[in-house]
Design a protein around this motif. Structure first.
Motif, PDB file in Angstrom:
ATOM      1  N   THR A  45      36.938  43.472  47.669  1.00 19.58           N
ATOM      2  CA  THR A  45      37.229  44.232  46.308  1.00 19.58           C
ATOM      3  C   THR A  45      37.061  45.812  46.569  1.00 19.58           C
ATOM      4  OG1 THR A  45      34.834  43.862  45.724  1.00 19.58           O
ATOM      5  CG2 THR A  45      36.120  42.372  44.755  1.00 19.58           C
ATOM      6  N   VAL A  46      36.226  46.055  47.649  1.00 19.50           N
ATOM      7  CA  VAL A  46      35.876  47.542  47.831  1.00 19.50           C
ATOM      8  C   VAL A  46      36.810  47.809  49.287  1.00 19.50           C
ATOM      9  CG1 VAL A  46      34.605  49.482  48.429  1.00 19.50           C
ATOM     10  CG2 VAL A  46      33.940  47.733  46.676  1.00 19.50           C
ATOM     11  N   ILE A  99      34.848  55.046  46.947  1.00 23.05           N
ATOM     12  CA  ILE A  99      33.429  55.075  46.503  1.00 23.05           C
ATOM     13  C   ILE A  99      32.634  54.894  47.638  1.00 23.05           C
ATOM     14  CG2 ILE A  99      33.368  52.503  45.735  1.00 23.05           C
ATOM     15  CD1 ILE A  99      31.380  53.735  43.501  1.00 23.05           C
ATOM     16  N   PHE A 100      32.937  53.969  48.702  1.00 21.22           N
ATOM     17  CA  PHE A 100      32.015  53.994  49.841  1.00 21.22           C
ATOM     18  C   PHE A 100      32.046  55.065  50.916  1.00 21.22           C
ATOM     19  CE2 PHE A 100      31.374  48.792  49.753  1.00 21.22           C
ATOM     20  CZ  PHE A 100      30.687  48.836  48.548  1.00 21.22           C
ATOM     21  N   HIS A 157      28.518  42.478  54.708  1.00 23.62           N
ATOM     22  CA  HIS A 157      27.457  41.830  53.785  1.00 23.62           C
ATOM     23  C   HIS A 157      26.311  41.202  54.534  1.00 23.62           C
ATOM     24  CE1 HIS A 157      29.779  41.853  49.701  1.00 23.62           C
ATOM     25  NE2 HIS A 157      30.728  41.837  50.613  1.00 23.62           N
ATOM     26  N   ASN A 175      34.600  40.251  54.315  1.00 21.91           N
ATOM     27  CA  ASN A 175      35.992  40.008  53.247  1.00 21.91           C
ATOM     28  C   ASN A 175      37.090  40.915  53.773  1.00 21.91           C
ATOM     29  OD1 ASN A 175      34.395  38.200  52.037  1.00 21.91           O
ATOM     30  ND2 ASN A 175      33.799  39.376  50.347  1.00 21.91           N
ATOM     31  N   ILE A 220      29.497  57.235  49.332  1.00 20.34           N
ATOM     32  CA  ILE A 220      28.065  56.704  49.251  1.00 20.34           C
ATOM     33  C   ILE A 220      27.605  56.771  50.893  1.00 20.34           C
ATOM     34  CG2 ILE A 220      26.714  54.527  49.405  1.00 20.34           C
ATOM     35  CD1 ILE A 220      28.184  53.739  46.979  1.00 20.34           C
ATOM     36  N   LEU A 244      24.393  46.524  44.910  1.00 17.07           N
ATOM     37  CA  LEU A 244      23.987  46.688  43.614  1.00 17.07           C
ATOM     38  C   LEU A 244      24.392  45.367  42.708  1.00 17.07           C
ATOM     39  CD1 LEU A 244      25.579  50.013  41.964  1.00 17.07           C
ATOM     40  CD2 LEU A 244      23.290  49.224  42.613  1.00 17.07           C
ATOM     41  N   HIS A 253      20.152  41.750  49.456  1.00 17.03           N
ATOM     42  CA  HIS A 253      21.529  41.649  50.120  1.00 17.03           C
ATOM     43  C   HIS A 253      21.768  42.999  50.132  1.00 17.03           C
ATOM     44  CE1 HIS A 253      26.039  40.652  48.536  1.00 17.03           C
ATOM     45  NE2 HIS A 253      25.933  41.371  49.487  1.00 17.03           N
ATOM     46  N   LEU A 259      21.560  48.715  49.829  1.00 21.24           N
ATOM     47  CA  LEU A 259      21.352  47.416  48.866  1.00 21.24           C
ATOM     48  C   LEU A 259      22.440  47.264  48.114  1.00 21.24           C
ATOM     49  CD1 LEU A 259      17.454  47.591  48.039  1.00 21.24           C
ATOM     50  CD2 LEU A 259      18.511  46.563  49.914  1.00 21.24           C
TER      51      LEU A 259
END
Ligand code: AMP
Ligand code: ZN
Length: 135
Positions: free
Chosen positions: A96-97, A7-8, A103, A88, A11, A33, A40, A31
């Motif tokens: 998670t992604v 997904i990234f 971040h 991370n 995007i 979600l 953030h 930004l």
């Protein structure tokens, strides 16, 4: 390099909508979600890398320079009091992604953003073991 299921990737390359606050040939900054605090944001390279373990060295350096630029700019826009940079790597560390991202988390006095851990103590055994293995 891209991953069609990521997904990234979509995007970062503008194939899926996102609130973009910065873009150049190599990065998009969006930004988050699910923000930890107001403002953030996430730095995404346009090329796919799973995480920092295999990120291209040159891109890694550029990502940190971009982080510096973004937090300097966003500090004035948001009026925040500080910033955490969080990155991370792998599930055990909260990733998670699985497309490298940084971040940028604005911090405000009195916010309840939780990025703390219990302070331990460096044991003599750990100290010796790690220093010996690195030599
Ligand atoms: P991490 O847990 O370090 O892998 O962070 C993934 C971050 O991506 C989380 O903070 C999510 O809120 C954020 N996120 C997931 N999907 C999207 C999306 N489509 N647009 C913006 N942020 C997202
Ligand atoms: Zn990707």
């Amino acid at each position: 390099m891209r991953d069609d299921n990521c997904i990234f990737c979509k995007i970062a390359r503008g194939e899926l909508p996102a609130a973009t606050i910065y873009e150049d040939d190599e990065f998009r900054v969006i930004l988050d979600l699910g923000p930890a605090s107001k403002g953030h944001a996430l730095i995404l390279p346009k090329e796919h890398y799973r995480n920092l373990f295999d990120l291209d060295d040159e891109l890694a350096a550029k990502a940190m320079v971009l982080a510096k630029k973004m937090i300097n700019k966003m500090k004035d826009v948001l009026g925040c009091d500080g910033y955490n940079i969080v990155q991370n790597n792998e599930e055990v560390a909260g990733q998670t992604v699985f497309h490298f991202h940084m971040h940028l988390i604005p911090r405000y006095k009195g916010d309840n953003v939780g990025l703390v851990w219990q302070v331990g103590e460096l044991s003599e055994a750990d100290r010796e073991e790690i220093l010996n293995k690195l030599k």
